[in-house]
Every structure is written in structure tokens, then in C-alpha cells.
Scaffold this motif. Structure first.
Motif, mmCIF file in Angstrom:
data_model
loop_
_atom_site.group_PDB
_atom_site.id
_atom_site.type_symbol
_atom_site.label_atom_id
_atom_site.label_comp_id
_atom_site.label_asym_id
_atom_site.label_seq_id
_atom_site.Cartn_x
_atom_site.Cartn_y
_atom_site.Cartn_z
ATOM 1 N N TYR A 11 60.621 -4.061 30.845
ATOM 2 C CA TYR A 11 59.738 -3.606 31.907
ATOM 3 C C TYR A 11 58.483 -4.453 31.932
ATOM 4 C CZ TYR A 11 62.530 0.523 30.641
ATOM 5 O OH TYR A 11 63.558 1.374 30.311
ATOM 6 N N TYR A 40 54.559 -3.715 33.238
ATOM 7 C CA TYR A 40 53.562 -2.805 33.776
ATOM 8 C C TYR A 40 52.248 -3.561 33.938
ATOM 9 C CZ TYR A 40 56.438 1.305 32.561
ATOM 10 O OH TYR A 40 57.443 2.253 32.465
ATOM 11 N N GLN A 75 47.981 -2.654 34.209
ATOM 12 C CA GLN A 75 47.008 -1.597 33.977
ATOM 13 C C GLN A 75 45.646 -2.054 34.463
ATOM 14 O OE1 GLN A 75 46.149 -0.509 29.849
ATOM 15 N NE2 GLN A 75 45.920 1.623 30.472
ATOM 16 N N GLY A 118 40.582 1.908 33.767
ATOM 17 C CA GLY A 118 40.518 3.346 33.983
ATOM 18 C C GLY A 118 41.741 3.951 34.633
ATOM 19 N N MET A 119 42.786 3.162 34.751
ATOM 20 C CA MET A 119 43.987 3.660 35.426
ATOM 21 C C MET A 119 45.149 3.682 34.454
ATOM 22 S SD MET A 119 42.842 4.209 38.421
ATOM 23 C CE MET A 119 44.232 4.356 39.523
ATOM 24 N N GLY A 120 46.182 4.335 34.826
ATOM 25 C CA GLY A 120 47.405 4.350 34.031
ATOM 26 C C GLY A 120 48.186 3.066 34.231
ATOM 27 N N LEU A 121 49.392 3.083 33.724
ATOM 28 C CA LEU A 121 50.272 1.918 33.811
ATOM 29 C C LEU A 121 51.153 2.035 35.040
ATOM 30 C CD1 LEU A 121 50.824 2.533 30.180
ATOM 31 C CD2 LEU A 121 50.498 0.177 30.845
ATOM 32 N N LYS A 122 51.173 0.985 35.833
ATOM 33 C CA LYS A 122 52.014 0.985 37.028
ATOM 34 C C LYS A 122 53.139 -0.032 36.857
ATOM 35 C CE LYS A 122 48.637 2.699 40.331
ATOM 36 N NZ LYS A 122 49.319 3.987 40.492
ATOM 37 N N LEU A 123 54.350 0.381 37.181
ATOM 38 C CA LEU A 123 55.521 -0.447 36.976
ATOM 39 C C LEU A 123 55.634 -1.515 38.055
ATOM 40 C CD1 LEU A 123 58.134 -0.749 35.243
ATOM 41 C CD2 LEU A 123 59.249 0.705 36.955
ATOM 42 N N TYR A 125 61.499 -4.054 36.579
ATOM 43 C CA TYR A 125 62.215 -3.758 35.359
ATOM 44 C C TYR A 125 63.613 -4.363 35.409
ATOM 45 C CZ TYR A 125 64.527 0.171 37.797
ATOM 46 O OH TYR A 125 65.254 0.956 38.654
ATOM 47 N N PHE A 130 51.364 -5.546 30.637
ATOM 48 C CA PHE A 130 52.118 -5.181 29.444
ATOM 49 C C PHE A 130 53.604 -5.305 29.720
ATOM 50 C CE2 PHE A 130 48.936 -3.745 26.567
ATOM 51 C CZ PHE A 130 47.931 -3.175 27.337
ATOM 52 N N LEU A 148 59.200 3.562 24.466
ATOM 53 C CA LEU A 148 58.964 2.180 24.844
ATOM 54 C C LEU A 148 58.273 1.439 23.705
ATOM 55 C CD1 LEU A 148 57.617 2.461 28.515
ATOM 56 C CD2 LEU A 148 59.912 1.873 27.765
ATOM 57 N N PHE A 159 55.899 -1.678 23.245
ATOM 58 C CA PHE A 159 55.021 -2.498 24.077
ATOM 59 C C PHE A 159 54.648 -3.799 23.384
ATOM 60 C CE2 PHE A 159 53.810 -0.088 27.792
ATOM 61 C CZ PHE A 159 54.113 1.224 27.452
ATOM 62 N N GLY A 160 54.484 -4.845 24.202
ATOM 63 C CA GLY A 160 53.836 -6.052 23.720
ATOM 64 C C GLY A 160 52.327 -5.838 23.676
ATOM 65 N N SER A 161 51.599 -6.842 23.188
ATOM 66 C CA SER A 161 50.152 -6.689 22.985
ATOM 67 C C SER A 161 49.348 -6.909 24.257
ATOM 68 C CB SER A 161 49.672 -7.653 21.896
ATOM 69 O OG SER A 161 50.010 -8.979 22.253
ATOM 70 N N GLN A 188 53.374 10.566 40.587
ATOM 71 C CA GLN A 188 52.716 10.335 39.300
ATOM 72 C C GLN A 188 52.362 11.680 38.682
ATOM 73 O OE1 GLN A 188 48.858 8.442 39.768
ATOM 74 N NE2 GLN A 188 49.142 7.271 37.914
ATOM 75 N N TYR A 238 51.679 8.807 24.691
ATOM 76 C CA TYR A 238 51.215 7.565 24.074
ATOM 77 C C TYR A 238 49.706 7.622 23.927
ATOM 78 C CZ TYR A 238 55.787 5.582 25.229
ATOM 79 O OH TYR A 238 57.135 5.352 25.318
ATOM 80 N N ALA A 243 47.592 -2.242 22.983
ATOM 81 C CA ALA A 243 48.751 -1.713 23.686
ATOM 82 C C ALA A 243 48.902 -0.224 23.400
ATOM 83 C CB ALA A 243 50.009 -2.454 23.248
ATOM 84 N N PHE A 275 48.075 8.957 27.320
ATOM 85 C CA PHE A 275 48.881 8.907 28.532
ATOM 86 C C PHE A 275 50.159 9.718 28.349
ATOM 87 C CE2 PHE A 275 46.650 5.725 30.913
ATOM 88 C CZ PHE A 275 46.085 4.885 29.981
ATOM 89 N N PHE A 300 53.801 6.883 34.520
ATOM 90 C CA PHE A 300 52.670 7.297 33.692
ATOM 91 C C PHE A 300 51.589 7.997 34.493
ATOM 92 C CE2 PHE A 300 53.491 5.585 29.534
ATOM 93 C CZ PHE A 300 54.418 4.576 29.759
ATOM 94 N N GLY A 301 50.925 8.956 33.836
ATOM 95 C CA GLY A 301 49.732 9.543 34.398
ATOM 96 C C GLY A 301 48.550 8.595 34.246
ATOM 97 N N LYS A 302 47.394 9.006 34.788
ATOM 98 C CA LYS A 302 46.217 8.139 34.765
ATOM 99 C C LYS A 302 45.508 8.139 33.415
ATOM 100 C CE LYS A 302 45.205 8.172 39.689
ATOM 101 N NZ LYS A 302 44.209 8.451 40.752
ATOM 102 N N GLY A 303 45.865 9.083 32.567
ATOM 103 C CA GLY A 303 45.298 9.074 31.232
ATOM 104 C C GLY A 303 44.166 10.069 31.050
ATOM 105 N N ARG A 358 40.785 10.325 28.578
ATOM 106 C CA ARG A 358 39.983 9.612 27.592
ATOM 107 C C ARG A 358 39.381 10.608 26.619
ATOM 108 N NH1 ARG A 358 35.357 5.984 29.945
ATOM 109 N NH2 ARG A 358 37.123 5.449 31.253
#
Lengths: 113, 112
Positions: free
Chosen positions: A33, A35, A37, A40-45, A48, A90, A102, A104-106, B2, B34, B41, B87, B102-105, B107
Motif C-alpha cells: 500500500y 498512504y 499523511q 494533523g490528518m490521518g492516512l489516506k490511501l 494498493y 508511507f 500493517l 509500515f516503512g519509515s 472514514q 496504531y 511511522a 489512529f 483510517f480515522g483522523k487520529g 492526539r
């Protein structure tokens, strides 16, 4: 065991340039996959892959391309970079698609100026 | 589609407890949790599959309420090392092999 390896870690691009983000995994995972980021946001795909030769779009594929010629590698290509593509990218992988964590890479921090 | 996480942010003193919620409008197959430290990461915490199970390790546990399509992450006796963004990621029952959303998280900041 390296896991998921991404290169480069940081990159600055000028508007209109192109580049390829590399991702490799050594766990013989079928699923990979990409993604992004934003702050302040989540991960968007983005894209994949369920195996070599098979890829599919995610939520935000515009401006990107992928290929999967081997099980190990899943590069992400940015064509004609735009400021909106400034983000952290990512790569991730897992063995099966359902109910599997999952790896993840760095990450790659990309800035388009 | 989401999942919705709440709260968006929380500040705790060491030793206090916190609950982070993850809600879905669609029927869930699984919920992943996560944690991500700044500049790193995401690190896997746990997966909950449909069936209302509860999982946990150390002082971090989670539950999955299938009736409400909601998962909650419980952090008890928080430590400074718990700080980061949490997340949830969801797999939907009807979506076959569609990847995690994923959700927005949330903090979380733990202060001394």
C-alpha cells in the motif's frame, strides 16, 4: 530482517518535476500500500497492490502512478509535482488483506516548492 | 466512510486514564489501532475482529461493540511514553478486500 524499506527519507522537488519513491519489503507479503499523511490528518490511501502485476486505486490516486513487477517492490511515481503533493508518504505491507496488521516503512517527507 | 475518532485531542497527567473512541457508519469486519510518535511511522497496537471481543496488553486495551459499530481504546495509568497520535483503521464487512480506512487520529499528550 529489514521489513519495509522506503527511500529517500527526505526530498524537495520543484513544481513540475517528477520522481519515484521506492518501497521494498522482504517479508514475502502479497499486499502492499501507499498512504499519504498531511499535517494533523490521518492516512489516506493512494494506491494498493494485491500481488505482482495487480494494482488498484485508493482514495487519492490523482497525480500518482504505481507498478508492481515483483512481490518485493512497489514504487510510487509522481508526475508533474504540485504543491498539493507536499506530504509524508508511507508504504506498508501485509500478508493477507483481511484482519492482518500493517507493517509500515519509515516514511518519505516530500516538499514541493 | 472514514471512521470518526473522538476526542480529537486529550491531555493527561501521568497515572490518569483515557478512552479513545472510533465509530463507523458501516458494519465492521475489524478495527485496528496504531500509535504514531511525531516524525515516525505508525506502530501497530492491536486488531479486534467482529464478535465483541476485548484485547489488551500492558495497560492498553480495547473493545469492539458490534451492535454500535464502535471500538474504544483504553489507556490506564498513563505513562509519558503513551504520548502520540492514536489512529483507528477499519475494515468493512461488505467491502471484500478493500484496504484499511483510517480515522483522523486522536492526539494524546501525557505530562508529568
Amino acid at each position: 530482517n529489514a521489513g519495509v524499506t522506503q527511500t529517500p527519507k527526505f526530498r524537495i522537488l520543484k513544481i513540475g518535476q517528477s520522481m519515484t519513491l521506492q518501497c521494498a519489503q522482504d517479508m514475502n507479503h502479497n499486499y502492499m500500500y501507499w498512504y499519504r499523511q498531511d499535517p494533523g490528518m490521518g492516512l489516506k490511501l493512494i494506491y494498493y497492490s494485491v500481488g505482482a502485476g495487480i494494482t488498484d486505486k485508493g482514495e487519492v490516486p490523482n497525480g500518482y502512478n504505481v507498478s508492481r513487477s515483483t512481490t518485493e517492490d512497489f514504487p510510487l511515481r509522481l508526475e508533474l509535482a504540485a504543491p498539493s503533493q507536499t506530504s509524508v508518504y508511507f508504504c506498508a505491507s501485509n500478508l493477507r488483506s483481511r484482519g492482518e496488521k500493517l507493517f509500515f516503512g519509515s516514511g518519505t517527507q516530500l516538499s514541493v516548492l | 466512510q472514514q471512521p470518526v475518532q473522538s476526542p480529537q485531542a486529550v491531555i493527561l497527567r501521568e497515572g490518569e486514564d483515557a478512552v479513545i473512541n472510533c465509530s463507523s457508519s458501516k458494519a465492521l469486519y475489524s478495527v485496528h489501532w496504531y500509535r504514531q510518535k511525531h516524525g515516525e511511522a505508525p506502530i501497530f497496537l492491536m486488531i479486534l475482529l467482529k464478535g465483541g471481543e476485548q484485547k489488551g496488553h500492558d495497560k492498553i486495551s480495547a473493545s469492539f461493540n458490534e451492535k454500535k459499530q464502535q471500538s474504544s481504546l483504553y489507556l490506564t495509568a498513563s505513562q509519558l511514553s503513551y504520548s502520540g497520535t492514536y489512529f483507528c483503521g477499519t475494515e468493512y464487512l461488505a467491502s471484500g478486500n478493500t484496504p484499511l480506512v483510517f480515522g483522523k487520529g486522536t492526539r494524546l499528550s501525557v505530562i508529568a
